[in-house]
Design a protein around this motif. Sequence first.
Motif, PDB file in Angstrom:
ATOM      1  N   PHE A  54     -12.381  13.243   9.075  1.00 15.88           N
ATOM      2  CA  PHE A  54     -12.276  11.302   8.879  1.00 15.88           C
ATOM      3  C   PHE A  54     -11.177  10.632   9.224  1.00 15.88           C
ATOM      4  CE2 PHE A  54     -11.608   7.385   7.038  1.00 15.88           C
ATOM      5  CZ  PHE A  54     -12.519   6.599   6.715  1.00 15.88           C
ATOM      6  N   LEU A  55     -10.143  11.176   9.612  1.00 16.08           N
ATOM      7  CA  LEU A  55      -9.151  10.460  10.242  1.00 16.08           C
ATOM      8  C   LEU A  55      -8.604  10.427  11.157  1.00 16.08           C
ATOM      9  CD1 LEU A  55      -6.246  11.633   6.695  1.00 16.08           C
ATOM     10  CD2 LEU A  55      -7.475   9.491   7.322  1.00 16.08           C
ATOM     11  N   GLU A  56      -9.243  11.657  11.652  1.00 13.56           N
ATOM     12  CA  GLU A  56      -9.069  11.531  13.488  1.00 13.56           C
ATOM     13  C   GLU A  56     -10.294  11.343  13.876  1.00 13.56           C
ATOM     14  OE1 GLU A  56      -8.591  15.786  16.271  1.00 13.56           O
ATOM     15  OE2 GLU A  56      -9.966  15.753  14.068  1.00 13.56           O
ATOM     16  N   GLU A  57     -11.675  10.816  13.242  1.00 16.18           N
ATOM     17  CA  GLU A  57     -12.310  10.486  14.079  1.00 16.18           C
ATOM     18  C   GLU A  57     -11.727   8.513  14.340  1.00 16.18           C
ATOM     19  OE1 GLU A  57     -15.895  11.577  12.017  1.00 16.18           O
ATOM     20  OE2 GLU A  57     -15.715  13.289  13.005  1.00 16.18           O
ATOM     21  N   HIS A  58     -11.694   8.305  12.778  1.00 14.62           N
ATOM     22  CA  HIS A  58     -11.126   6.843  12.784  1.00 14.62           C
ATOM     23  C   HIS A  58     -10.258   6.694  12.666  1.00 14.62           C
ATOM     24  CE1 HIS A  58     -15.336   5.268  11.216  1.00 14.62           C
ATOM     25  NE2 HIS A  58     -15.008   7.445  10.443  1.00 14.62           N
ATOM     26  N   LEU A  59      -8.828   6.934  13.887  1.00 10.49           N
ATOM     27  CA  LEU A  59      -7.229   7.031  13.926  1.00 10.49           C
ATOM     28  C   LEU A  59      -7.408   5.202  15.096  1.00 10.49           C
ATOM     29  CD1 LEU A  59      -4.990   8.585  13.434  1.00 10.49           C
ATOM     30  CD2 LEU A  59      -5.232   9.401  15.191  1.00 10.49           C
ATOM     31  N   HIS A  60      -6.659   4.858  14.191  1.00 11.49           N
ATOM     32  CA  HIS A  60      -6.331   3.750  15.150  1.00 11.49           C
ATOM     33  C   HIS A  60      -7.269   2.500  14.976  1.00 11.49           C
ATOM     34  CE1 HIS A  60      -3.521   5.164  17.683  1.00 11.49           C
ATOM     35  NE2 HIS A  60      -3.916   6.311  18.277  1.00 11.49           N
ATOM     36  N   GLU A  61      -8.504   2.282  13.960  1.00 10.97           N
ATOM     37  CA  GLU A  61      -9.694   1.929  13.985  1.00 10.97           C
ATOM     38  C   GLU A  61      -8.883   0.695  12.683  1.00 10.97           C
ATOM     39  OE1 GLU A  61     -13.221   3.505  12.652  1.00 10.97           O
ATOM     40  OE2 GLU A  61     -13.408   4.650  14.591  1.00 10.97           O
ATOM     41  N   GLN A  62      -7.856   1.581  12.027  1.00 11.44           N
ATOM     42  CA  GLN A  62      -6.968  -0.144  10.806  1.00 11.44           C
ATOM     43  C   GLN A  62      -5.931   0.417  11.505  1.00 11.44           C
ATOM     44  OE1 GLN A  62      -7.879  -2.052   8.273  1.00 11.44           O
ATOM     45  NE2 GLN A  62      -9.873  -0.827   9.382  1.00 11.44           N
ATOM     46  N   PRO A  63      -5.278  -1.136  10.996  1.00  6.34           N
ATOM     47  CA  PRO A  63      -3.696  -0.951  10.884  1.00  6.34           C
ATOM     48  C   PRO A  63      -2.291   0.420  10.218  1.00  6.34           C
ATOM     49  CG  PRO A  63      -4.026  -3.415  10.805  1.00  6.34           C
ATOM     50  CD  PRO A  63      -5.443  -2.457  10.244  1.00  6.34           C
ATOM     51  N   GLY A  64      -3.366   0.545   9.350  1.00 12.64           N
ATOM     52  CA  GLY A  64      -2.738   1.913   8.939  1.00 12.64           C
ATOM     53  C   GLY A  64      -2.142   3.451   9.302  1.00 12.64           C
ATOM     54  N   LEU A  65      -3.947   3.633  10.499  1.00  7.92           N
ATOM     55  CA  LEU A  65      -4.635   4.823  10.723  1.00  7.92           C
ATOM     56  C   LEU A  65      -4.323   4.696  12.544  1.00  7.92           C
ATOM     57  CD1 LEU A  65      -7.623   5.048   9.828  1.00  7.92           C
ATOM     58  CD2 LEU A  65      -6.259   6.760   8.991  1.00  7.92           C
ATOM     59  N   LYS A  66      -2.308   4.948  12.151  1.00  8.75           N
ATOM     60  CA  LYS A  66      -2.144   5.049  13.221  1.00  8.75           C
ATOM     61  C   LYS A  66      -1.055   6.190  13.972  1.00  8.75           C
ATOM     62  CE  LYS A  66       2.084   2.848  11.403  1.00  8.75           C
ATOM     63  NZ  LYS A  66       3.174   1.054  11.339  1.00  8.75           N
ATOM     64  N   SER A  67      -0.817   6.638  15.311  1.00  9.17           N
ATOM     65  CA  SER A  67      -0.280   8.170  15.509  1.00  9.17           C
ATOM     66  C   SER A  67       0.889   8.649  14.589  1.00  9.17           C
ATOM     67  CB  SER A  67      -0.091   8.288  17.225  1.00  9.17           C
ATOM     68  OG  SER A  67      -1.397   8.295  17.538  1.00  9.17           O
ATOM     69  N   ASN A  68       2.278   7.744  14.081  1.00  8.24           N
ATOM     70  CA  ASN A  68       2.807   7.464  13.559  1.00  8.24           C
ATOM     71  C   ASN A  68       3.163   6.869  12.184  1.00  8.24           C
ATOM     72  OD1 ASN A  68       3.155   5.438  14.344  1.00  8.24           O
ATOM     73  ND2 ASN A  68       5.349   5.121  14.717  1.00  8.24           N
ATOM     74  N   ALA A  69       1.906   7.197  11.475  1.00 11.31           N
ATOM     75  CA  ALA A  69       1.626   6.396  10.208  1.00 11.31           C
ATOM     76  C   ALA A  69       2.628   7.407   9.162  1.00 11.31           C
ATOM     77  CB  ALA A  69       0.322   7.281  10.151  1.00 11.31           C
ATOM     78  N   ARG A  70       2.684   6.821   7.973  1.00  8.68           N
ATOM     79  CA  ARG A  70       3.469   7.457   7.153  1.00  8.68           C
ATOM     80  C   ARG A  70       2.348   7.395   5.826  1.00  8.68           C
ATOM     81  NH1 ARG A  70       7.422   4.692   3.127  1.00  8.68           N
ATOM     82  NH2 ARG A  70       8.927   7.422   3.574  1.00  8.68           N
ATOM     83  N   VAL A  71       3.031   8.774   5.785  1.00  7.40           N
ATOM     84  CA  VAL A  71       0.775   9.642   4.675  1.00  7.40           C
ATOM     85  C   VAL A  71       1.554  10.446   3.422  1.00  7.40           C
ATOM     86  CG1 VAL A  71      -0.660  10.831   5.463  1.00  7.40           C
ATOM     87  CG2 VAL A  71      -0.033  10.530   6.973  1.00  7.40           C
ATOM     88  N   LEU A  72       1.450   9.536   2.162  1.00  3.42           N
ATOM     89  CA  LEU A  72       1.476   9.901   1.818  1.00  3.42           C
ATOM     90  C   LEU A  72       0.628  10.549   0.598  1.00  3.42           C
ATOM     91  CD1 LEU A  72       3.253   9.694  -0.935  1.00  3.42           C
ATOM     92  CD2 LEU A  72       2.684   7.451  -1.915  1.00  3.42           C
ATOM     93  N   ASP A  73       0.311  12.024  -0.123  1.00  2.88           N
ATOM     94  CA  ASP A  73      -0.359  12.515  -0.910  1.00  2.88           C
ATOM     95  C   ASP A  73      -0.067  12.826  -2.019  1.00  2.88           C
ATOM     96  OD1 ASP A  73      -3.136  14.604  -1.014  1.00  2.88           O
ATOM     97  OD2 ASP A  73      -1.528  16.282  -0.558  1.00  2.88           O
ATOM     98  N   VAL A  74      -1.129  12.305  -2.807  1.00  2.14           N
ATOM     99  CA  VAL A  74      -0.578  11.681  -4.382  1.00  2.14           C
ATOM    100  C   VAL A  74      -1.911  12.960  -5.392  1.00  2.14           C
ATOM    101  CG1 VAL A  74      -0.869  10.266  -6.472  1.00  2.14           C
ATOM    102  CG2 VAL A  74      -0.980   9.081  -3.741  1.00  2.14           C
ATOM    103  N   GLY A  75      -0.783  13.606  -6.230  1.00  3.77           N
ATOM    104  CA  GLY A  75      -1.599  14.804  -6.692  1.00  3.77           C
ATOM    105  C   GLY A  75      -1.162  15.287  -5.713  1.00  3.77           C
ATOM    106  N   THR A  76      -0.267  16.300  -5.102  1.00  6.67           N
ATOM    107  CA  THR A  76      -0.435  17.155  -4.537  1.00  6.67           C
ATOM    108  C   THR A  76      -0.653  18.543  -4.002  1.00  6.67           C
ATOM    109  OG1 THR A  76       0.349  17.750  -1.486  1.00  6.67           O
ATOM    110  CG2 THR A  76       2.128  17.602  -3.779  1.00  6.67           C
TER     111      THR A  76
END
Length: 233
Positions: A54-76
């Motif tokens: 999903f993240l790969e297919e929708h990359l760049h479709e929202q401002p946050g889904l950019k190639s150099n995003a800061r990604v947080l995994d909650v309850g990792t």
Amino acid sequence: MTEDTSKLNTSKLGTKKYWDDFYTLEHSNFQSNPEDTGENWFDDNDAELKMIQFLEEHLHEQPGLKSNARVLDVGTGNGHLLFELREEEVFDEEAEFVGVDYSEVSVQFAKDIAVEKELDVRFEVLDLYDDNSGKDLGLFDVVLDKGTLDAIALSGLTFEEGTAVELYSSKVAKYMQAGSVLLITSCNFTEEELIGYITREPTLEVWEKIQYGSFEFGGVKGQTICSVAFVKK
């Protein structure tokens, strides 16, 4: 009317002791065999794979889904989702991956796996419901949750402002900025329930949904797992 699933039976899976004990054992197994990096939750439903796709297919479709995003995994937990994201190169090398968990044992376990795999993923101890925890993490472009809200619902925790489940979306939204995406997967909530709880935070709105195989019982169709993406306004 959405059923308040947060008031259903609690479970040991909602306790910190359970997860500390669980990851103590997994860490021990890893130390004996570095190829044993632990459980991949929801593997039977390919949830992790579908989240990554999903993240790969929708990359760049929202401002946050950019190639150099800061990604947080909650309850990792053991950090498996972030490791897979890094290895699949969904985001650029410049993207920052941070996994947080309230279990110190799981965080140390994930850190050791990162060293073994030589992957650039950071792990920190964070309790979402402790206002003094995680203040230095900053804001993120993408927030991921694979089963964490499920475990929170089983804790039965209640605060003056409401139950832990009711407060969850406001706690997570503090780490998001306008255009950030929250992608959450649950097996305890229906899609309708999940949307109801997350949109209690007025800045979060439904964006997209991941499709899974469905079942039919008594003429009613449903699915055993759901994943919904929200965007912060």
